[in-house]
Every structure is written in structure tokens, then in C-alpha cells.
Enzyme design. Structure first.
Site, short mmCIF file in Angstrom:
data_model
loop_
_atom_site.label_atom_id
_atom_site.label_comp_id
_atom_site.label_asym_id
_atom_site.label_seq_id
_atom_site.Cartn_x
_atom_site.Cartn_y
_atom_site.Cartn_z
N HIS A 166 0.58 -1.06 57.23
CA HIS A 166 -0.28 -1.64 56.20
C HIS A 166 -1.59 -2.10 56.82
CE1 HIS A 166 1.98 -5.31 57.64
NE2 HIS A 166 0.73 -5.70 57.76
P1 TYD Z 1 6.38 -6.54 55.82
O1 TYD Z 1 4.93 -6.89 55.58
O2 TYD Z 1 6.87 -5.28 55.19
O3 TYD Z 1 6.71 -6.52 57.37
P2 TYD Z 1 5.88 -5.82 58.57
O4 TYD Z 1 5.31 -6.97 59.35
O5 TYD Z 1 6.83 -5.03 59.35
O6 TYD Z 1 4.80 -5.00 57.96
O7 TYD Z 1 7.24 -7.78 55.32
C1 TYD Z 1 8.63 -7.67 55.13
C2 TYD Z 1 9.04 -8.56 53.99
O8 TYD Z 1 8.82 -9.94 54.33
C3 TYD Z 1 8.27 -8.31 52.71
O9 TYD Z 1 9.19 -8.35 51.62
C4 TYD Z 1 7.32 -9.47 52.59
C5 TYD Z 1 8.03 -10.58 53.33
N1 TYD Z 1 7.12 -11.54 53.97
C6 TYD Z 1 7.04 -12.84 53.50
O10 TYD Z 1 7.70 -13.22 52.52
N2 TYD Z 1 6.20 -13.72 54.13
C7 TYD Z 1 5.44 -13.36 55.20
O11 TYD Z 1 4.69 -14.20 55.76
C8 TYD Z 1 5.54 -12.00 55.68
C9 TYD Z 1 4.72 -11.55 56.84
C10 TYD Z 1 6.38 -11.14 55.04
#
Ligand code: TYD
Length: 138
Positions: free
Chosen positions: A52
Site C-alpha cells: 500500500h
Molecule cells: P495492513 O495495513 O493490511 O498491514 P500491513 O502493515 O502489512 O500493510 O493492516 C492489517 C490490519 O490491521 C487491517 O485490517 C488494518 C488493521 N490496522 C489497524 O487497525 N490499526 C493500525 O494502526 C494498523 C497499522 C492496521
């Protein structure tokens, strides 16, 4: 440090025979107010995280334990940064697509970020990211 571009920041180290200490402070080692911290751990071998970019969030990524790669794409060039020292942080300004991979067993990836969690700040669609980036790079 050019805060418009990603780069590795060497953080302060307080050497001590009892064990070393490193810190990060608002607007000191990072150019933003730290609104939130999150960390990923227990990443299975071969897994990849991220995938992302952000509209406004600035981030500092730290390998507080272990080692992993952060791959960054600005819509034009990919760059890979290996993080494996708890006193180094990778600064990522908004507008960079990132994936994290090559996690060594037991690694912890800590991220300090400039805004509270907001799904609206995420670009999770790679094609949409490329469209946004190509407009910026025009
Ligand atoms: P995601 O952004 O997909 O993880 P990555 O860092 O691997 O890109 O986040 C995974 C899940 O966690 C998603 O459902 C959103 C949640 N999340 C929160 O609730 N709070 C946060 O601060 C973060 C970073 C993620």
C-alpha cells in the site's frame, strides 16, 4: 536529510555495559509528531507485508529485532532497504508504495507514524497507486 525522499536515519545510541539504548523524539530525529506506533511480528518465513501507500502519513520503520527488507516504489523506480539494526530507521514520506519481505525468524518491525489509523489515508490498489504516481511524476 531530504524529508521529501526516503532514507535511512541513524538514531542516537547510548552505549552502556548494561545494554545499549536508542530513542526517537517528536520533530527531533523525525520531521513529524508521532501519533501512533504499530509493530508486526511472528511473520512466517516467505511472507510479505505492506502492499500500500499513504496519501499523507509519514512513517519511520525500525527493525527493533531481526532483519527484513523494505521495497519502495515511487511509480518510477524500486529501491530496497535492508533493516537489521535497532538504531536505524527508514523514513518514508507519503506517496511511496511499500512491500516488506525477507523477514528473518523472530523479527519485529516497528513503525512510527504521523497520523492516527485512518483507512482513508491508504491506497491499497496498485493500479490506483500507479495512476496517482504518474500524475505526480508528470
Ligand atoms: P495492513 O495495513 O493490511 O498491514 P500491513 O502493515 O502489512 O500493510 O493492516 C492489517 C490490519 O490491521 C487491517 O485490517 C488494518 C488493521 N490496522 C489497524 O487497525 N490499526 C493500525 O494502526 C494498523 C497499522 C492496521
Amino acid at each position: 536529510m531530504d524529508w521529501k525522499k526516503p532514507g535511512i536515519i541513524t538514531l542516537p545510541r547510548i552505549y552502556d555495559p548494561r545494554g545499549n539504548l536508542t530513542f526517537v523524539q517528536d520533530f527531533d530525529q523525525v520531521p513529524f509528531h508521532i501519533a501512533r506506533a504499530y509493530w508486526t511480528y511472528d511473520v512466517p518465513a516467505g511472507e510479505s507485508r505492506g502492499g500500500h501507500s499513504h496519501h499523507v502519513a509519514e512513517e519511520l520503520v525500525i527493525a527493533t529485532g531481526g532483519s527484513f527488507n523494505v521495497n519502495l516504489y515511487d511509480g518510477d523506480t524500486w529501491n530496497t532497504y535492508t533493516l537489521n539494526r535497532p538504531y536505524e530507521g527508514l523514513y518514508i514520506p507519503p506517496g511511496y508504495w511499500r512491500t516488506l519481505d525477507n523477514f528473518a525468524s523472530g523479527s519485529v518491525c516497528m513503525v512510527l507514524t504521523s497520523i492516527p489509523y485512518s483507512e482513508e489515508d491508504y491506497v491499497r490498489d496498485y493500479e490506483e497507486f500507479k495512476r496517482i504516481a504518474s500524475k505526480k511524476n508528470d
